[in-house]
Design a protein around this motif. Structure first.
Motif, PDB file in Angstrom:
ATOM      1  N   THR A 181     -12.570  15.316  16.063  1.00  0.00           N
ATOM      2  CA  THR A 181     -13.495  14.379  15.410  1.00  0.00           C
ATOM      3  C   THR A 181     -14.394  15.101  14.406  1.00  0.00           C
ATOM      4  OG1 THR A 181     -13.520  13.009  17.419  1.00  0.00           O
ATOM      5  CG2 THR A 181     -15.300  12.664  15.824  1.00  0.00           C
ATOM      6  N   LEU A 182     -14.969  16.221  14.819  1.00  0.00           N
ATOM      7  CA  LEU A 182     -15.839  16.995  13.922  1.00  0.00           C
ATOM      8  C   LEU A 182     -15.040  17.524  12.731  1.00  0.00           C
ATOM      9  CD1 LEU A 182     -17.932  18.998  16.556  1.00  0.00           C
ATOM     10  CD2 LEU A 182     -18.749  17.135  15.097  1.00  0.00           C
ATOM     11  N   SER A 183     -13.802  17.943  12.980  1.00  0.00           N
ATOM     12  CA  SER A 183     -12.950  18.447  11.892  1.00  0.00           C
ATOM     13  C   SER A 183     -12.730  17.366  10.840  1.00  0.00           C
ATOM     14  CB  SER A 183     -11.600  18.912  12.444  1.00  0.00           C
ATOM     15  OG  SER A 183     -11.765  19.984  13.340  1.00  0.00           O
ATOM     16  N   TYR A 184     -12.501  16.141  11.308  1.00  0.00           N
ATOM     17  CA  TYR A 184     -12.280  15.045  10.359  1.00  0.00           C
ATOM     18  C   TYR A 184     -13.508  14.852   9.467  1.00  0.00           C
ATOM     19  CZ  TYR A 184     -12.163  10.419   8.372  1.00  0.00           C
ATOM     20  OH  TYR A 184     -12.238   9.379   7.486  1.00  0.00           O
ATOM     21  N   PHE A 185     -14.692  14.769  10.075  1.00  0.00           N
ATOM     22  CA  PHE A 185     -15.899  14.509   9.283  1.00  0.00           C
ATOM     23  C   PHE A 185     -16.266  15.690   8.382  1.00  0.00           C
ATOM     24  CE2 PHE A 185     -16.689  11.217  12.598  1.00  0.00           C
ATOM     25  CZ  PHE A 185     -16.749  10.141  11.733  1.00  0.00           C
TER      26      PHE A 185
ATOM     27  N   LEU B 118      -4.314  19.990  17.893  1.00  0.00           N
ATOM     28  CA  LEU B 118      -5.337  20.325  16.896  1.00  0.00           C
ATOM     29  C   LEU B 118      -4.726  20.980  15.660  1.00  0.00           C
ATOM     30  CD1 LEU B 118      -8.318  21.685  19.040  1.00  0.00           C
ATOM     31  CD2 LEU B 118      -8.345  19.693  17.532  1.00  0.00           C
ATOM     32  N   LEU B 119      -3.818  21.922  15.886  1.00  0.00           N
ATOM     33  CA  LEU B 119      -3.207  22.636  14.768  1.00  0.00           C
ATOM     34  C   LEU B 119      -2.428  21.680  13.866  1.00  0.00           C
ATOM     35  CD1 LEU B 119      -2.858  25.416  13.505  1.00  0.00           C
ATOM     36  CD2 LEU B 119      -0.865  25.765  14.976  1.00  0.00           C
TER      37      LEU B 119
ATOM     38  N   VAL C 178      -2.927  18.289   4.194  1.00  0.00           N
ATOM     39  CA  VAL C 178      -1.948  17.662   3.298  1.00  0.00           C
ATOM     40  C   VAL C 178      -2.473  16.311   2.803  1.00  0.00           C
ATOM     41  CG1 VAL C 178       0.379  16.671   3.158  1.00  0.00           C
ATOM     42  CG2 VAL C 178       0.001  18.835   4.396  1.00  0.00           C
ATOM     43  N   HIS C 179      -3.035  15.529   3.721  1.00  0.00           N
ATOM     44  CA  HIS C 179      -3.500  14.176   3.409  1.00  0.00           C
ATOM     45  C   HIS C 179      -4.617  14.176   2.360  1.00  0.00           C
ATOM     46  CE1 HIS C 179      -4.379   9.990   3.967  1.00  0.00           C
ATOM     47  NE2 HIS C 179      -5.573  10.214   4.477  1.00  0.00           N
ATOM     48  N   PHE C 180      -5.590  15.070   2.545  1.00  0.00           N
ATOM     49  CA  PHE C 180      -6.726  15.124   1.625  1.00  0.00           C
ATOM     50  C   PHE C 180      -6.517  16.120   0.484  1.00  0.00           C
ATOM     51  CE2 PHE C 180      -9.252  13.796   5.539  1.00  0.00           C
ATOM     52  CZ  PHE C 180      -9.301  12.467   5.145  1.00  0.00           C
ATOM     53  N   GLU C 181      -5.370  16.817   0.507  1.00  0.00           N
ATOM     54  CA  GLU C 181      -5.034  17.804  -0.522  1.00  0.00           C
ATOM     55  C   GLU C 181      -6.142  18.842  -0.676  1.00  0.00           C
ATOM     56  OE1 GLU C 181      -4.071  15.657  -4.057  1.00  0.00           O
ATOM     57  OE2 GLU C 181      -2.228  14.825  -3.220  1.00  0.00           O
ATOM     58  N   ILE C 182      -6.506  19.428   0.451  1.00  0.00           N
ATOM     59  CA  ILE C 182      -7.540  20.467   0.446  1.00  0.00           C
ATOM     60  C   ILE C 182      -6.995  21.740   1.082  1.00  0.00           C
ATOM     61  CG2 ILE C 182      -9.572  18.962   0.423  1.00  0.00           C
ATOM     62  CD1 ILE C 182      -9.682  19.140   3.419  1.00  0.00           C
ATOM     63  N   ASN C 183      -7.518  22.861   0.624  1.00  0.00           N
ATOM     64  CA  ASN C 183      -7.081  24.163   1.116  1.00  0.00           C
ATOM     65  C   ASN C 183      -7.969  24.587   2.294  1.00  0.00           C
ATOM     66  OD1 ASN C 183      -6.359  26.794   1.594  1.00  0.00           O
ATOM     67  ND2 ASN C 183      -6.456  27.444  -0.535  1.00  0.00           N
ATOM     68  N   ILE C 184      -7.407  24.569   3.487  1.00  0.00           N
ATOM     69  CA  ILE C 184      -8.163  25.027   4.665  1.00  0.00           C
ATOM     70  C   ILE C 184      -7.381  26.149   5.359  1.00  0.00           C
ATOM     71  CG2 ILE C 184      -9.478  22.926   5.088  1.00  0.00           C
ATOM     72  CD1 ILE C 184      -7.357  22.163   7.199  1.00  0.00           C
ATOM     73  N   ILE C 185      -6.841  27.042   4.537  1.00  0.00           N
ATOM     74  CA  ILE C 185      -5.984  28.103   5.054  1.00  0.00           C
ATOM     75  C   ILE C 185      -6.713  28.971   6.082  1.00  0.00           C
ATOM     76  CG2 ILE C 185      -6.520  29.722   3.186  1.00  0.00           C
ATOM     77  CD1 ILE C 185      -3.077  29.227   4.870  1.00  0.00           C
ATOM     78  N   LEU C 186      -8.018  29.210   5.863  1.00  0.00           N
ATOM     79  CA  LEU C 186      -8.768  30.040   6.814  1.00  0.00           C
ATOM     80  C   LEU C 186      -8.880  29.350   8.171  1.00  0.00           C
ATOM     81  CD1 LEU C 186     -11.646  31.499   4.591  1.00  0.00           C
ATOM     82  CD2 LEU C 186      -9.595  32.663   5.426  1.00  0.00           C
ATOM     83  N   GLY C 187      -9.140  28.046   8.142  1.00  0.00           N
ATOM     84  CA  GLY C 187      -9.221  27.287   9.384  1.00  0.00           C
ATOM     85  C   GLY C 187      -7.883  27.252  10.106  1.00  0.00           C
ATOM     86  N   LEU C 188      -6.808  27.085   9.338  1.00  0.00           N
ATOM     87  CA  LEU C 188      -5.472  27.059   9.938  1.00  0.00           C
ATOM     88  C   LEU C 188      -5.112  28.420  10.520  1.00  0.00           C
ATOM     89  CD1 LEU C 188      -3.504  24.920   7.315  1.00  0.00           C
ATOM     90  CD2 LEU C 188      -4.386  24.201   9.534  1.00  0.00           C
ATOM     91  N   CYS C 189      -5.497  29.485   9.817  1.00  0.00           N
ATOM     92  CA  CYS C 189      -5.256  30.845  10.337  1.00  0.00           C
ATOM     93  C   CYS C 189      -6.018  31.053  11.648  1.00  0.00           C
ATOM     94  CB  CYS C 189      -5.681  31.894   9.314  1.00  0.00           C
ATOM     95  SG  CYS C 189      -4.576  32.030   7.902  1.00  0.00           S
TER      96      CYS C 189
ATOM     97  N   PHE D 275      -7.024  28.784  13.854  1.00  0.00           N
ATOM     98  CA  PHE D 275      -6.450  28.026  14.968  1.00  0.00           C
ATOM     99  C   PHE D 275      -5.064  28.545  15.360  1.00  0.00           C
ATOM    100  CE2 PHE D 275      -9.834  24.970  14.321  1.00  0.00           C
ATOM    101  CZ  PHE D 275     -10.078  24.541  15.626  1.00  0.00           C
ATOM    102  N   THR D 276      -4.329  29.120  14.401  1.00  0.00           N
ATOM    103  CA  THR D 276      -3.041  29.722  14.735  1.00  0.00           C
ATOM    104  C   THR D 276      -3.243  30.949  15.614  1.00  0.00           C
ATOM    105  OG1 THR D 276      -2.077  28.956  12.650  1.00  0.00           O
ATOM    106  CG2 THR D 276      -0.935  30.738  13.795  1.00  0.00           C
ATOM    107  N   ILE D 277      -4.205  31.796  15.229  1.00  0.00           N
ATOM    108  CA  ILE D 277      -4.525  32.977  16.039  1.00  0.00           C
ATOM    109  C   ILE D 277      -5.067  32.553  17.400  1.00  0.00           C
ATOM    110  CG2 ILE D 277      -6.050  34.995  16.222  1.00  0.00           C
ATOM    111  CD1 ILE D 277      -5.857  35.177  13.120  1.00  0.00           C
ATOM    112  N   ALA D 278      -5.947  31.533  17.392  1.00  0.00           N
ATOM    113  CA  ALA D 278      -6.523  31.038  18.642  1.00  0.00           C
ATOM    114  C   ALA D 278      -5.437  30.503  19.569  1.00  0.00           C
ATOM    115  CB  ALA D 278      -7.540  29.939  18.350  1.00  0.00           C
TER     116      ALA D 278
END
Length: 201
Positions: free
Chosen positions: A22-26, A138-139, A147-158, A160-163
């Motif tokens: 939920t927080l990620s969405y907002f 979550l990932l 993809v939906h919002f066409e935004i770069n969140i590579i750091l966040g994805l990295c 959560f992938t490591i997590a």
């Protein structure tokens, strides 16, 4: 080392998955979302997915149905899953419709599908990892939002992938799950979100 693995298991406990999503969405949405909309979503979701499950856990523990927060046995897992699935349905039918956002709505639909799949597997004597179901959900949700919002969140994805890797390692190190239970849990989480994105992506 054991203490570190236990800390990882607590930090990324499945209990926090709905509120993190939920927080990620907002945080990521470019849509205008006034403070009233955010608070009227975040607060009830926090209460329904963290506060009430914690209270329910202590009640279940006091009457001897569960022993620890990680619920190692098959039988222990069923009652908390019943409670969590019910609470997620309440969110879908009572909380989100008042401030409808399709991205959040289908995230919770995906979680219901994942938790229901985990419950179904228990009746076949298979204990899928709830930690990995949560991390997979979550990932996949974050990738979909990107993809939906066409935004770069590579750091966040990295992150959560490591997590996800750390959580999988911690569950194996603590002998809470087998490799099969870890993998099945992760793919249940991923596919539960994949099956919903066609409705909003």
């Amino acid at each position: 080392m054991k203490n570190f693995q236990e800390v990882i298991s607590y930090i990324f406990h499945p209990l926090f998955t709905p509120i993190i999503g939920t927080l990620s969405y907002f945080l990521l949405t470019p849509k205008y979302s006034p403070i009233q909309l955010q608070s009227s979503s975040i607060l009830p979701i926090f209460i329904l997915t963290i506060v009430i499950p914690i209270i329910s856990y202590f009640i279940l523990k006091s009457i001897g149905i569960v022993n620890t927060i990680f619920m190692p046995s098959l039988q222990e897992r069923k009652y908390p899953l019943y409670i969590n699935i019910t609470l997620l349905f309440i969110i879908v039918y009572k909380v989100i419709p008042y401030n409808y956002t399709s991205e959040l709505y289908y995230f919770f639909i995906g979680l219901i599908g994942a938790y229901f799949s985990s419950l179904l597997l228990l009746f076949f004597n298979f204990k899928s990892s709830m930690h990995l179901i949560s991390m997979g959900s979550l990932l996949m949700y974050l990738i979909s939002l990107s993809v939906h919002f066409e935004i770069n969140i590579i750091l966040g994805l990295c992150f959560f992938t490591i997590a996800t890797g750390l959580v999988a390692s911690s569950r194996l190190y603590l002998k809470a799950h087998s490799k099969a239970e870890i993998l099945i849990g992760f793919f249940v989480g991923v596919f539960s979100q994949l099956l919903t994105i066609k409705f909003w992506l």
